[in-house]
Design a protein around this motif. Structure first.
Motif, PDB file in Angstrom:
ATOM      1  N   LEU A 145      10.493  12.879  -6.202  1.00  0.00           N
ATOM      2  CA  LEU A 145       9.624  13.506  -5.199  1.00  0.00           C
ATOM      3  C   LEU A 145      10.217  14.829  -4.710  1.00  0.00           C
ATOM      4  O   LEU A 145       9.512  15.817  -4.546  1.00  0.00           O
ATOM      5  N   ASN A 199      -2.334  -5.894  -3.564  1.00  0.00           N
ATOM      6  CA  ASN A 199      -1.197  -5.862  -2.638  1.00  0.00           C
ATOM      7  C   ASN A 199      -0.569  -7.245  -2.514  1.00  0.00           C
ATOM      8  O   ASN A 199       0.543  -7.388  -2.039  1.00  0.00           O
ATOM      9  N   TYR A 247       8.181  18.152  -4.896  1.00  0.00           N
ATOM     10  CA  TYR A 247       7.683  18.765  -3.667  1.00  0.00           C
ATOM     11  C   TYR A 247       8.517  19.979  -3.240  1.00  0.00           C
ATOM     12  O   TYR A 247       7.977  20.940  -2.732  1.00  0.00           O
ATOM     13  N   ASP A 271      -7.630  -3.530  -5.859  1.00  0.00           N
ATOM     14  CA  ASP A 271      -7.524  -4.553  -4.809  1.00  0.00           C
ATOM     15  C   ASP A 271      -8.320  -5.799  -5.156  1.00  0.00           C
ATOM     16  O   ASP A 271      -9.207  -6.216  -4.418  1.00  0.00           O
ATOM     17  N   PRO A 299       0.824  -1.210   0.000  1.00  0.00           N
ATOM     18  CA  PRO A 299       0.000   0.000   0.000  1.00  0.00           C
ATOM     19  C   PRO A 299       0.862   1.266   0.000  1.00  0.00           C
ATOM     20  O   PRO A 299       1.913   1.297   0.650  1.00  0.00           O
ATOM     21  N   LYS A 358       0.059   2.817  -6.955  1.00  0.00           N
ATOM     22  CA  LYS A 358      -0.705   2.076  -7.970  1.00  0.00           C
ATOM     23  C   LYS A 358      -1.862   2.931  -8.511  1.00  0.00           C
ATOM     24  O   LYS A 358      -2.016   3.069  -9.727  1.00  0.00           O
ATOM     25  N   SER A 359      -2.641   3.493  -7.580  1.00  0.00           N
ATOM     26  CA  SER A 359      -3.774   4.319  -8.031  1.00  0.00           C
ATOM     27  C   SER A 359      -3.270   5.561  -8.758  1.00  0.00           C
ATOM     28  O   SER A 359      -3.872   6.009  -9.742  1.00  0.00           O
TER      29      SER A 359
HETATM   30  N1  LIG Z   1       5.249   6.465  -6.908  1.00  0.00           N
HETATM   31  C1  LIG Z   1       4.675   7.571  -6.438  1.00  0.00           C
HETATM   32  N2  LIG Z   1       4.911   8.766  -6.999  1.00  0.00           N
HETATM   33  C2  LIG Z   1       4.333   9.871  -6.549  1.00  0.00           C
HETATM   34  N3  LIG Z   1       3.511   9.906  -5.504  1.00  0.00           N
HETATM   35  C3  LIG Z   1       3.237   8.755  -4.891  1.00  0.00           C
HETATM   36  C4  LIG Z   1       3.799   7.522  -5.336  1.00  0.00           C
HETATM   37  N4  LIG Z   1       3.361   6.542  -4.542  1.00  0.00           N
HETATM   38  C5  LIG Z   1       2.547   7.114  -3.662  1.00  0.00           C
HETATM   39  N5  LIG Z   1       2.473   8.435  -3.858  1.00  0.00           N
HETATM   40  C6  LIG Z   1       1.685   9.380  -3.053  1.00  0.00           C
HETATM   41  O1  LIG Z   1       1.058   8.623  -2.037  1.00  0.00           O
HETATM   42  C7  LIG Z   1      -0.352   8.697  -2.102  1.00  0.00           C
HETATM   43  C8  LIG Z   1      -0.943   7.307  -2.075  1.00  0.00           C
HETATM   44  O2  LIG Z   1      -0.571   6.603  -3.224  1.00  0.00           O
HETATM   45  P1  LIG Z   1      -1.547   5.620  -3.996  1.00  0.00           P
HETATM   46  O3  LIG Z   1      -2.945   5.825  -3.579  1.00  0.00           O
HETATM   47  O4  LIG Z   1      -1.256   5.718  -5.435  1.00  0.00           O
HETATM   48  O5  LIG Z   1      -1.034   4.234  -3.433  1.00  0.00           O
HETATM   49  P2  LIG Z   1      -1.557   2.771  -3.775  1.00  0.00           P
HETATM   50  O6  LIG Z   1      -0.369   1.976  -4.186  1.00  0.00           O
HETATM   51  O7  LIG Z   1      -2.693   2.844  -4.695  1.00  0.00           O
HETATM   52  O8  LIG Z   1      -2.018   2.272  -2.349  1.00  0.00           O
HETATM   53  P3  LIG Z   1      -3.132   1.170  -2.002  1.00  0.00           P
HETATM   54  O9  LIG Z   1      -2.523  -0.178  -2.281  1.00  0.00           O
HETATM   55  O10 LIG Z   1      -3.365   1.368  -0.537  1.00  0.00           O
HETATM   56  O11 LIG Z   1      -4.329   1.472  -2.824  1.00  0.00           O
HETATM   57  C9  LIG Z   1      -0.692   9.413  -3.387  1.00  0.00           C
HETATM   58  O12 LIG Z   1      -1.628  10.402  -3.145  1.00  0.00           O
HETATM   59  C10 LIG Z   1       0.603  10.029  -3.854  1.00  0.00           C
HETATM   60  O13 LIG Z   1       0.618  11.384  -3.549  1.00  0.00           O
END
Ligand SMILES: Nc1ncnc2c1ncn2[C@@H]1O[C@H](COP(=O)(O)OP(=O)(O)OP(=O)(O)O)[C@@H](O)[C@H]1O
Ligand SMILES: [Mg+2]
Length: 538
Positions: free
Chosen positions: A392, A360, A396, A292, A242, A246-247
């Motif tokens: 990043l 995941n 940022y 998921d 997580p 991914k999203s």
């Molecule tokens: N590779 C990345 N590059 C830039 N920002 C990221 C990255 N990974 C995470 N983030 C930041 O972290 C936050 C959460 O990331 P995201 O929702 O894409 O994770 P995820 O892998 O989908 O998690 P989950 O498995 O819980 O759904 C995002 O809003 C983003 O700002």
């Protein structure tokens, strides 16, 4: 003849013709009128050298807006803005730009390969009013194309193809992209406005470029897919812990290709039939996402027996949100339903589509679901590397380098932290937005994470040692117990044997005594028969 006389004569001729026409309409039988109408039109067509084609706004009986009509509308938009006097304006692209199209009963000219043609807009007003549950449009708009009949081949072939292609491209450029979510068997949508892009995605540059290339190649490969006889679809599996992006990557994909997103919530789908219906309603140039997927359905276990599933599910695993088929009347989507969904998408729907699964726990998914051909590209998103951190930091803090980067690089090599956590430390911490504060906060967190990891590892090692010691003790105890039991058993056996020996010796002695003339007196004593007889005689 002076002009006044001429106008008087023309006026009287027109009046006479109109009078004759009115008489004809009034007294001539309807069938003759129809006959006259038909042949007059034919005679007119015979001498009229132009061809007219109408494109109606709605086609079919389901009030479907014609794709050709909207493509033409977009195509004519740019021409109307320079030629037409009455225009219609519409706001698109998140209220940021205005798109113009020609108003009703306007005309614009166009030219294609030296051939001149005319487009006109108009509308039929329907006289019949029907009472219907659904809103009924009384106006039926259309575009009419007029061109000389000697250009028939060119216009019907290349020109119309060119209009539709260009119109669709303009439509894609101007459209407001949408994020669809399913509520039961219907899709609802909101305007899709996610700022994620591949430039801002924290990832190794080489891998990022590979994914971008893959997407761009796919989106421009219509002819290739047609030539090799494959549906124009591609499946992506995004997996990782997580908070690894991914999203975010899905949003970046949609922004890169200008696609809509269909976020499919499987737990809200009643059954396989409903799933299929939702699939069919998706449009071209879209990404269908199932997030998921391991939690949405117990897809790993559906092929196993229920008992096995329950036995194997450990505490760490996410519980399936969806009750099993026999327990639930709400959702009965099965693994085979999902497989059919994906295969159905591959075969049933025209146009370009991506399907993306995220998880995941990739190892928990059924291999059938993620095999190549269904999920063509598997992308792992993992913990933050130094290269990802640099992206990043640039996003940022607008930093390309800093003396604290070296320490961060060292720490990132020694400990695991997700990009989401790193990003959180890089958020502004002071009003002045001091980068050093953010970097120090990150270093602090990384050091703590490292310490925690060491402590955890030590604890785990201790726990392991302790459990090994307990196990050894348990085994020793068990061994001792078995040994004692065996000894007791042997002792009991020996006693039994000794007893048996004694009793057989006594038996033998008795036998012997009997044979020698002794008898048992009932007290275990042996008396001599002769002595007894003597005693009686006394
Ligand atoms: N590779 C990345 N590059 C830039 N920002 C990221 C990255 N990974 C995470 N983030 C930041 O972290 C936050 C959460 O990331 P995201 O929702 O894409 O994770 P995820 O892998 O989908 O998690 P989950 O498995 O819980 O759904 C995002 O809003 C983003 O700002
Ligand atoms: Mg996510």
């Amino acid at each position: 003849m002076n002009p006044a006389d001429m106008f008087t004569q023309v006026g009287s001729v027109i009046a006479s013709v109109m009078f004759a026409w009115a008489m004809f309409k009034q007294y001539c039988p309807y069938s003759v009128q129809e006959y006259f109408d038909k042949y007059s039109k034919r005679a007119f067509t015979f001498v009229y050298p132009y061809i007219q084609i109408s494109f109606n706004e709605f086609t079919g009986d389901r009030f479907m807006r014609s794709e050709a009509y909207s493509a033409i509308e977009n195509y004519l938009g740019s021409r109307s803005s320079t030629q037409a006097k009455r225009l219609k304006a519409d706001v698109v692209k998140n209220s940021q730009s205005v798109v113009l199209s020609m108003d009703d009963y306007e005309e614009v000219a166009d030219e294609f390969q030296g051939v001149k043609l005319r487009w006109a807009s108009g509308k039929h007003i329907s006289k019949t009013q029907s009472v219907s549950f659904y809103p009924v449009t009384d106006e039926k708009k259309y575009y009419k194309l007029t061109f000389h009949k000697r250009h028939r081949q060119l216009i019907l072939g290349d020109y119309l193809k060119h209009v539709l292609k260009e119109g669709n491209e303009i439509k894609v450029r101007n459209r407001q992209r949408k994020l669809y979510t399913n509520s039961g068997s219907y899709w609802r949508h909101v305007v899709f406005q996610h700022p994620a892009s591949f430039e801002t995605l924290a990832m190794e540059a080489e891998r990022k470029q590979e994914i971008v290339d893959d997407l761009v190649i796919f989106s421009t490969a219509e002819d290739f897919y047609a030539r090799i006889g494959r549906a124009w679809k591609r499946g992506y599996l995004l997996f990782g812990p997580p908070g690894t992006g991914k999203s975010t990557m899905i949003a970046a994909m949609a922004n890169l290709l200008n696609y809509d997103i269909y976020d499919l919530e499987l737990t809200a789908v009643k059954d396989n039939t409903e799933l299929r219906k939702l699939l069919i309603e998706t449009t071209t140039r879209s990404i269908i996402v199932i997030e998921d997927i391991d939690c949405s359905l117990d897809l790993t276990g559906q092929r196993k027996k229920k008992k096995e599933e329950e036995g194997q599910r450990d505490e760490k695993d996410p519980k399936p949100k969806l009750p099993k088929e026999e327990d639930s009347k709400q959702s009965q989507v099965t693994l085979s339903g999902i497989l059919n969904f994906v295969d159905g998408l591959w075969s049933a729907c025209r146009g370009e589509r991506l399907i993306v699964f995220t998880t995941n726990f990739v190892e928990k998914l059924d291999p059938a679901l993620i095999r190549k051909g269904r999920m063509d590209k598997h992308i792992e998103l993992s913990y933050c590397s130094f290269e990802a951190f640099q992206v990043l930091a640039k996003n940022y803090l607008r930093l390309d380098s800093h003396h604290l980067f070296a320490r961060i690089q060292e720490l990132l090599g020694e400990t695991k932290m997700t990009p989401a956590e790193v990003a959180e430390h890089l958020m502004p911490k002071t009003i002045t937005g001091d980068a050093k504060v953010c970097l120090e906060s990150l270093i602090g967190a990384l050091e703590k994470a490292k310490e925690d990891a060491i402590l955890k590892a030590e604890e785990e090692a201790k726990e392991k040692e302790e459990s090994a010691r307990l196990k050894a003790e348990e085994e020793a105890k068990e061994k001792e117990k078995t040994k004692a039991e065996e000894e007791a058993k042997e002792k009991a056996k020996a006693e039994e044997e000794a007893k048996e020996k004694d009793s057989s010796a006594a038996e033998n002695a008795k036998k012997q005594a009997k044979e020698n003339g002794f008898c048992d007196n009932g007290n275990g004593e042996l008396n001599n028969k002769e002595n007894k007889q003597e005693g009686f005689s006394h």
